[in-house]
Motif scaffolding. Structure first.
Motif, PDB file in Angstrom:
ATOM      1  N   LEU A   1       0.777  -1.237   0.000  1.00  0.00           N
ATOM      2  CA  LEU A   1       0.000   0.000   0.000  1.00  0.00           C
ATOM      3  C   LEU A   1       0.812   1.293   0.000  1.00  0.00           C
ATOM      4  O   LEU A   1       0.426   2.272  -0.635  1.00  0.00           O
ATOM      5  CB  LEU A   1      -0.887  -0.058   1.246  1.00  0.00           C
ATOM      6  N   GLU A   2       1.927   1.307   0.690  1.00  0.00           N
ATOM      7  CA  GLU A   2       2.678   2.565   0.828  1.00  0.00           C
ATOM      8  C   GLU A   2       3.206   3.069  -0.513  1.00  0.00           C
ATOM      9  O   GLU A   2       3.502   4.250  -0.673  1.00  0.00           O
ATOM     10  CB  GLU A   2       3.866   2.421   1.782  1.00  0.00           C
ATOM     11  N   SER A   3       3.342   2.160  -1.460  1.00  0.00           N
ATOM     12  CA  SER A   3       3.916   2.585  -2.745  1.00  0.00           C
ATOM     13  C   SER A   3       2.857   3.128  -3.697  1.00  0.00           C
ATOM     14  O   SER A   3       3.174   3.495  -4.833  1.00  0.00           O
ATOM     15  CB  SER A   3       4.642   1.408  -3.389  1.00  0.00           C
ATOM     16  N   ILE A   4       1.626   3.219  -3.240  1.00  0.00           N
ATOM     17  CA  ILE A   4       0.556   3.669  -4.144  1.00  0.00           C
ATOM     18  C   ILE A   4       0.815   5.060  -4.717  1.00  0.00           C
ATOM     19  O   ILE A   4       0.690   5.257  -5.937  1.00  0.00           O
ATOM     20  CB  ILE A   4      -0.841   3.574  -3.461  1.00  0.00           C
ATOM     21  N   PRO A   5       1.213   6.032  -3.916  1.00  0.00           N
ATOM     22  CA  PRO A   5       1.447   7.354  -4.523  1.00  0.00           C
ATOM     23  C   PRO A   5       2.491   7.308  -5.645  1.00  0.00           C
ATOM     24  O   PRO A   5       2.297   7.930  -6.690  1.00  0.00           O
ATOM     25  CB  PRO A   5       1.941   8.195  -3.336  1.00  0.00           C
ATOM     26  N   GLU A   6       3.547   6.546  -5.422  1.00  0.00           N
ATOM     27  CA  GLU A   6       4.571   6.444  -6.455  1.00  0.00           C
ATOM     28  C   GLU A   6       4.000   5.791  -7.711  1.00  0.00           C
ATOM     29  O   GLU A   6       4.283   6.207  -8.829  1.00  0.00           O
ATOM     30  CB  GLU A   6       5.760   5.636  -5.926  1.00  0.00           C
ATOM     31  N   ARG A   7       3.177   4.778  -7.501  1.00  0.00           N
ATOM     32  CA  ARG A   7       2.540   4.117  -8.647  1.00  0.00           C
ATOM     33  C   ARG A   7       1.658   5.087  -9.408  1.00  0.00           C
ATOM     34  O   ARG A   7       1.629   5.099 -10.643  1.00  0.00           O
ATOM     35  CB  ARG A   7       1.674   2.948  -8.155  1.00  0.00           C
ATOM     36  N   GLN A   8       0.921   5.910  -8.658  1.00  0.00           N
ATOM     37  CA  GLN A   8       0.045   6.896  -9.308  1.00  0.00           C
ATOM     38  C   GLN A   8       0.860   7.853 -10.169  1.00  0.00           C
ATOM     39  O   GLN A   8       0.469   8.169 -11.294  1.00  0.00           O
ATOM     40  CB  GLN A   8      -0.732   7.689  -8.243  1.00  0.00           C
ATOM     41  N   GLU A   9       2.023   8.258  -9.629  1.00  0.00           N
ATOM     42  CA  GLU A   9       2.897   9.148 -10.397  1.00  0.00           C
ATOM     43  C   GLU A   9       3.334   8.507 -11.713  1.00  0.00           C
ATOM     44  O   GLU A   9       3.305   9.132 -12.766  1.00  0.00           O
ATOM     45  CB  GLU A   9       4.152   9.483  -9.588  1.00  0.00           C
ATOM     46  N   ILE A  10       3.759   7.262 -11.606  1.00  0.00           N
ATOM     47  CA  ILE A  10       4.230   6.559 -12.799  1.00  0.00           C
ATOM     48  C   ILE A  10       3.115   6.470 -13.833  1.00  0.00           C
ATOM     49  O   ILE A  10       3.305   6.782 -15.010  1.00  0.00           O
ATOM     50  CB  ILE A  10       4.749   5.152 -12.435  1.00  0.00           C
ATOM     51  N   LEU A  11       1.938   6.073 -13.368  1.00  0.00           N
ATOM     52  CA  LEU A  11       0.815   5.960 -14.301  1.00  0.00           C
ATOM     53  C   LEU A  11       0.467   7.321 -14.900  1.00  0.00           C
ATOM     54  O   LEU A  11       0.162   7.422 -16.094  1.00  0.00           O
ATOM     55  CB  LEU A  11      -0.400   5.356 -13.592  1.00  0.00           C
ATOM     56  N   ALA A  12       0.556   8.369 -14.073  1.00  0.00           N
ATOM     57  CA  ALA A  12       0.244   9.712 -14.580  1.00  0.00           C
ATOM     58  C   ALA A  12       1.227  10.089 -15.693  1.00  0.00           C
ATOM     59  O   ALA A  12       0.838  10.684 -16.700  1.00  0.00           O
ATOM     60  CB  ALA A  12       0.307  10.732 -13.456  1.00  0.00           C
TER      61      ALA A  12
END
Lengths: 134, 134
Positions: free
Chosen positions: A75-86
């Motif tokens: 879960l903690e990596s979700i913001p980073e994942r969102q950035e990558i997808l963005a």
DNA sequence: CGCTTGACCGGGAGCGGCTCCCGGTTTTTA
DNA sequence: TAAAAACCGGGAGCCGCTCCCGGTCAAGCG
């Protein structure tokens, strides 16, 4: 349990592509039967379908590996994942606009050709008669 | 007269790409100076810009060669050229729609992630948490 | 029981459209 | 006059597959 063929059918990948993904280590811990043939379970199939989603988003193999690693951190990596997808989203949008420009170019060209055929414009031989290159 | 560098600036191609196009025979009859360096004239530049248009329409090198041959046949080949361009247009439109679908997918995913972060949805570890996989 | 067929294996080559790198030559600039 | 920049031809590398190879194994058929 799925054979290679069944896994291909279930995921939409070609045999060669699925083999390639396995070779690249994108599908970890695949079981083998007594004859060394891969056996995929439902979890593997879901995993592979996720890979297809990532690829569709424009990710390369190495990026996919990195994204997978992030997902496994939880879960903690979700913001980073969102950035990558963005980032990939932005690239997709850019590419769409580019392609729309090329469609417009073709339409323009077609109009030109029609005018030439109708005698409304002189025919100037210049490869594809671009008059809108600029 | 343009040097390689000037031709690159005038056409937007990289040095390597322009060299590659020359190698492929896409830019016929390029003059050379005493030191064997290519000299492009305005006609060549226009020609190369046309090549860029064709590439942007999604044509491969071999298709470009064929298209060029058609253009050199003159006016009578216009209907055939229109057909070819129409085919590429269709491919472009298809590709645009595909990419738009991927954008929609990313947006869906982002919403999912936001819900998870907001506590509105449980976090289910499954690579990229696809819940919308066909 | 053998025999064909077909799925599968790992490894490696080929593809397209560049891109990068090489060693060598010339030209321009300081 | 020396260093930097542009250029040359030829060849290798890149990515994401795709195709091909020779070999293994299993299921279906007579």
């Amino acid at each position: 349990m799925y054979t290679m063929k069944q896994a291909c059918e279930a995921t939409g990948l070609s045999y060669e592509t699925l083999k390639y993904y396995c070779k690249q280590g994108l599908v970890p811990n695949v079981k083998r039967d007594a004859a060394n043939r891969r056996c995929f379970d439902d979890r593997d199939i879901r995993w592979i379908r996720d890979l297809v989603c990532l690829r569709n988003c424009g990710m390369g193999i190495d990026d996919m590996k990195r994204y997978i690693a992030l997902c496994m951190q939880g879960l903690e990596s979700i913001p980073e994942r969102q950035e990558i997808l963005a980032g990939h989203r932005a690239k997709l949008v850019e590419r769409i606009e580019e392609l729309q420009g090329y469609v417009a170019y073709i339409d323009h060209k077609d109009e030109l050709y029609r005018d030439i055929l109708a005698g409304k414009r002189p025919y100037v031989s210049n490869l594809i008669d671009c008059s809108n290159q600029g």
